[in-house]
Structure formats: structure tokens, C-alpha cells
Scaffold this motif. Structure first.
Motif, PDB file in Angstrom:
ATOM      1  N   ASN A   1       0.864  -1.179   0.000  1.00 38.60           N
ATOM      2  CA  ASN A   1       0.000   0.000   0.000  1.00 38.60           C
ATOM      3  C   ASN A   1       0.906   1.237   0.000  1.00 38.60           C
ATOM      4  N   ILE A   2       0.921   1.968  -1.100  1.00 43.51           N
ATOM      5  CA  ILE A   2       1.850   3.095  -1.226  1.00 43.51           C
ATOM      6  C   ILE A   2       1.530   4.224  -0.246  1.00 43.51           C
ATOM      7  N   ASN A   3       0.261   4.389   0.113  1.00 43.56           N
ATOM      8  CA  ASN A   3      -0.094   5.398   1.106  1.00 43.56           C
ATOM      9  C   ASN A   3       0.530   5.062   2.458  1.00 43.56           C
ATOM     10  N   MET A   4       0.535   3.784   2.806  1.00 43.45           N
ATOM     11  CA  MET A   4       1.152   3.353   4.056  1.00 43.45           C
ATOM     12  C   MET A   4       2.661   3.560   4.013  1.00 43.45           C
ATOM     13  N   VAL A   5       3.279   3.235   2.885  1.00 42.79           N
ATOM     14  CA  VAL A   5       4.717   3.434   2.723  1.00 42.79           C
ATOM     15  C   VAL A   5       5.077   4.898   2.936  1.00 42.79           C
ATOM     16  N   TYR A   6       4.297   5.770   2.351  1.00 39.15           N
ATOM     17  CA  TYR A   6       4.536   7.221   2.446  1.00 39.15           C
ATOM     18  C   TYR A   6       4.399   7.723   3.884  1.00 39.15           C
ATOM     19  N   VAL A   7       3.345   7.325   4.557  1.00 32.72           N
ATOM     20  CA  VAL A   7       3.092   7.780   5.934  1.00 32.72           C
ATOM     21  C   VAL A   7       4.172   7.261   6.886  1.00 32.72           C
ATOM     22  N   ILE A   8       4.540   6.005   6.748  1.00 34.15           N
ATOM     23  CA  ILE A   8       5.583   5.429   7.603  1.00 34.15           C
ATOM     24  C   ILE A   8       6.881   6.221   7.470  1.00 34.15           C
ATOM     25  N   ALA A   9       7.274   6.504   6.233  1.00 33.84           N
ATOM     26  CA  ALA A   9       8.505   7.261   6.002  1.00 33.84           C
ATOM     27  C   ALA A   9       8.429   8.644   6.621  1.00 33.84           C
ATOM     28  N   ALA A  10       7.284   9.286   6.477  1.00 36.42           N
ATOM     29  CA  ALA A  10       7.117  10.642   7.004  1.00 36.42           C
ATOM     30  C   ALA A  10       7.139  10.684   8.527  1.00 36.42           C
ATOM     31  N   TYR A  11       6.670   9.642   9.167  1.00 34.44           N
ATOM     32  CA  TYR A  11       6.535   9.609  10.623  1.00 34.44           C
ATOM     33  C   TYR A  11       7.738   9.020  11.359  1.00 34.44           C
ATOM     34  N   HIS A  12       8.640   8.324  10.653  1.00 27.56           N
ATOM     35  CA  HIS A  12       9.559   7.416  11.334  1.00 27.56           C
ATOM     36  C   HIS A  12      10.458   8.066  12.381  1.00 27.56           C
ATOM     37  N   ASP A  13      10.802   9.341  12.233  1.00 27.54           N
ATOM     38  CA  ASP A  13      11.684  10.009  13.192  1.00 27.54           C
ATOM     39  C   ASP A  13      10.991  11.093  14.001  1.00 27.54           C
TER      40      ASP A  13
ATOM     41  N   ILE B   1       9.752   4.478  19.360  1.00 27.76           N
ATOM     42  CA  ILE B   1       8.558   4.190  20.164  1.00 27.76           C
ATOM     43  C   ILE B   1       7.644   5.411  20.218  1.00 27.76           C
ATOM     44  N   GLU B   2       8.249   6.577  20.431  1.00 26.72           N
ATOM     45  CA  GLU B   2       7.462   7.815  20.503  1.00 26.72           C
ATOM     46  C   GLU B   2       6.817   8.126  19.150  1.00 26.72           C
ATOM     47  N   SER B   3       7.532   7.872  18.071  1.00 24.40           N
ATOM     48  CA  SER B   3       6.976   8.101  16.735  1.00 24.40           C
ATOM     49  C   SER B   3       5.752   7.227  16.507  1.00 24.40           C
ATOM     50  N   ALA B   4       5.841   5.972  16.930  1.00 22.86           N
ATOM     51  CA  ALA B   4       4.708   5.048  16.773  1.00 22.86           C
ATOM     52  C   ALA B   4       3.506   5.504  17.585  1.00 22.86           C
ATOM     53  N   LYS B   5       3.749   6.020  18.784  1.00 19.49           N
ATOM     54  CA  LYS B   5       2.652   6.536  19.615  1.00 19.49           C
ATOM     55  C   LYS B   5       1.940   7.688  18.908  1.00 19.49           C
ATOM     56  N   MET B   6       2.722   8.579  18.317  1.00 25.11           N
ATOM     57  CA  MET B   6       2.147   9.721  17.605  1.00 25.11           C
ATOM     58  C   MET B   6       1.309   9.247  16.420  1.00 25.11           C
ATOM     59  N   LEU B   7       1.836   8.256  15.706  1.00 27.79           N
ATOM     60  CA  LEU B   7       1.106   7.741  14.551  1.00 27.79           C
ATOM     61  C   LEU B   7      -0.218   7.113  14.982  1.00 27.79           C
ATOM     62  N   ARG B   8      -0.187   6.313  16.039  1.00 27.07           N
ATOM     63  CA  ARG B   8      -1.415   5.661  16.522  1.00 27.07           C
ATOM     64  C   ARG B   8      -2.457   6.670  16.993  1.00 27.07           C
ATOM     65  N   ALA B   9      -1.989   7.810  17.506  1.00 28.67           N
ATOM     66  CA  ALA B   9      -2.902   8.818  18.064  1.00 28.67           C
ATOM     67  C   ALA B   9      -3.392   9.826  17.032  1.00 28.67           C
ATOM     68  N   ASP B  10      -2.903   9.745  15.806  1.00 33.53           N
ATOM     69  CA  ASP B  10      -3.235  10.730  14.775  1.00 33.53           C
ATOM     70  C   ASP B  10      -4.675  10.531  14.287  1.00 33.53           C
ATOM     71  N   GLU B  11      -5.523  11.502  14.541  1.00 36.50           N
ATOM     72  CA  GLU B  11      -6.942  11.401  14.172  1.00 36.50           C
ATOM     73  C   GLU B  11      -7.154  11.452  12.666  1.00 36.50           C
TER      74      GLU B  11
ATOM     75  N   LYS C   1      -7.817   0.034  11.343  1.00 37.34           N
ATOM     76  CA  LYS C   1      -7.068  -0.163  12.590  1.00 37.34           C
ATOM     77  C   LYS C   1      -5.877  -1.087  12.358  1.00 37.34           C
ATOM     78  N   LYS C   2      -6.070  -2.089  11.516  1.00 39.77           N
ATOM     79  CA  LYS C   2      -4.983  -3.021  11.218  1.00 39.77           C
ATOM     80  C   LYS C   2      -3.858  -2.314  10.466  1.00 39.77           C
ATOM     81  N   GLU C   3      -4.211  -1.443   9.526  1.00 41.28           N
ATOM     82  CA  GLU C   3      -3.202  -0.698   8.779  1.00 41.28           C
ATOM     83  C   GLU C   3      -2.450   0.268   9.692  1.00 41.28           C
ATOM     84  N   ILE C   4      -3.182   0.912  10.594  1.00 39.89           N
ATOM     85  CA  ILE C   4      -2.550   1.815  11.564  1.00 39.89           C
ATOM     86  C   ILE C   4      -1.527   1.054  12.393  1.00 39.89           C
ATOM     87  N   GLU C   5      -1.908  -0.123  12.869  1.00 40.43           N
ATOM     88  CA  GLU C   5      -1.001  -0.908  13.704  1.00 40.43           C
ATOM     89  C   GLU C   5       0.209  -1.392  12.914  1.00 40.43           C
TER      90      GLU C   5
END
Length: 215
Positions: free
Chosen positions: A52-64, A76-86, A94-98
Motif C-alpha cells: 500500500n503506497i499510502n502506508m509506505v509514504y506515511v511510515i517514512a514521514a513519521y519514522h523520526d 517508540i514515541e513516533s509510533a505513539k504519535m502515529l497511533r494517536a493521529d486522528e 485499525k490493522k493498517e494503523i497498527e
């Protein structure tokens, strides 16, 4: 930066206006680095177009992004921010978010374990630097940011130690590359060469910093 014909334009707009600008305040990890990781992630996506290219893009943008909270546990903090992003919650399941959060958690080459998914392997591979100049700038700035009490020579030697630990033939970054990348292979060879001798590395780094101040 992103391939707008493939990535959802609404997601691109959100990332570029709300997420990427936050990197400007993180020492040693500027938005230039994040743009590079996004570009490399989309390049590696071409080797795995079933993702999923949208997932690839978001992961890269959020990773740091978690470096805003804590450098040592930034994944760990980056993952918390991603999970909390409305916003993301409205565009992904939910599965894609995780899956994205786990990929962000797993992206660090120094973790000592293999990422849990291909998404984690992709962003971890994309996080490798393929520009010696950018690598020198990042490692110097980041080391100086972490150790403001150090002299310039102490910062340079600490930076050299970090590069050898990470990029030498036995380094953790060299052992955990999951995608074919000739550019990164060349960087490993060049990094080994310039970091072998402390005096030579000090000369190279000081010359590099001098050039940067003139720009």
C-alpha cells in the motif's frame, strides 16, 4: 517528493503541511533527511508494488517524529504519535494503523532484531544514508546537539566512532539492509575508508564544515 499520481493527494497535503514542518526543530534530523527517506521509500516500493503506497509514504514521514520527545526512544514515541493521529484514523483501518506503527517502531538498524513486516524492512532500508556529505553533516550536527559540552575535536571523534560502529563491514547498518541498493553499498566502502584514520577523518570533517559555512 512523493509521487502524487499514486499517493492520495489529501494524505500528501496533510503530511506536508502538518507533519514534515515539525522536523525543522529537531537537531541533526532536518526535513531534508525526511524527504530523502520518503523518496527512497517510494523507490523501494517499486520493488514491492503489491504494498500500500499510502502506508509506505506515511511510515517514512513519521519514522523520526518521536525525536521531538526523546532521541533514545524516538521510534517508540513516533509510533505513539502515529497511533494517536486522528487524521490517519479516518484514512486507514485499525490493522493498517497498527502495521504502520510497528514499522516505525522497527525501523532502527540498531535494534538487533528483524522488522516484523515488509513495511518495517522497507523504511529501515530507506533510512540508510547514500550521500557522504549529508552523512557527515548529520552525524556532526546530531553529535553536537547531544553533547554541547564537547569541543569540536571531541565531537568529530565521537562522530567517527558512531560512523564506524554503524557503517563498518561489521556495523549494524551494514548487516540489516533488506533491499538491493548499490548506492548504499558504495557508501559503506567510502565510509570505511574515511573513518579508518582519526587524523584523516578530522581533516575531512573540518574541511566539510568549512565548506558548509561558506554556503
Amino acid at each position: 517528493m512523493a509521487n502524487k499520481r499514486a499517493v492520495d493527494p489529501e494524505i500528501i497535503d496533510y503530511i506536508e503541511t502538518k507533519i514534515l514542518p515539525q522536523y525543522n526543530s529537531i537537531g541533526g534530523h532536518t526535513d531534508k533527511h525526511i524527504h530523502q527517506v520518503i523518496k527512497r521509500s517510494l523507490h523501494f516500493y517499486e520493488q514491492k508494488p503489491e504494498l500500500n503506497i499510502n502506508m509506505v509514504y506515511v511510515i517514512a514521514a513519521y519514522h523520526d517524529l518521536g525525536r521531538l520527545v526523546d532521541n533514545k526512544t524516538h521510534n517508540i514515541e513516533s509510533a505513539k504519535m502515529l497511533r494517536a493521529d486522528e487524521f490517519l484514523a479516518k484514512h486507514f483501518t485499525k490493522k493498517e494503523i497498527e502495521t504502520m506503527a510497528e514499522a516505525v517502531e522497527d525501523h532502527r538498524a540498531s535494534l538487533g532484531h528483524e522488522p516484523r513486516s515488509i513495511y518495517g524492512k522497507l523504511v529501515s532500508s530507506a533510512d540508510r544514508n547514500t550521500s557522504i556529505e549529508m552523512m557527515l553533516s548529520r552525524v556532526f550536527d546530531y553529535t553536537k546537539h547531544l553533547h554541547p559540552e564537547m569541543t569540536e575535536d571531541e565531537v568529530i571523534e565521537e562522530a567517527r566512532f558512531h560512523l564506524r560502529r554503524k557503517y563498518s563491514p561489521d556495523g549494524y547498518a551494514a548487516k540489516t539492509m533488506y533491499f538491493d541498493d548499490p548506492d548504499f553499498a558504495n557508501v559503506l566502502v567510502e565510509t570505511e575508508r574515511i573513518t579508518r584514520d582519526p587524523n584523516e577523518f578530522r581533516r575531512i570533517m573540518k574541511e566539510h564544515n568549512k565548506k558548509r559555512t561558506k554556503k
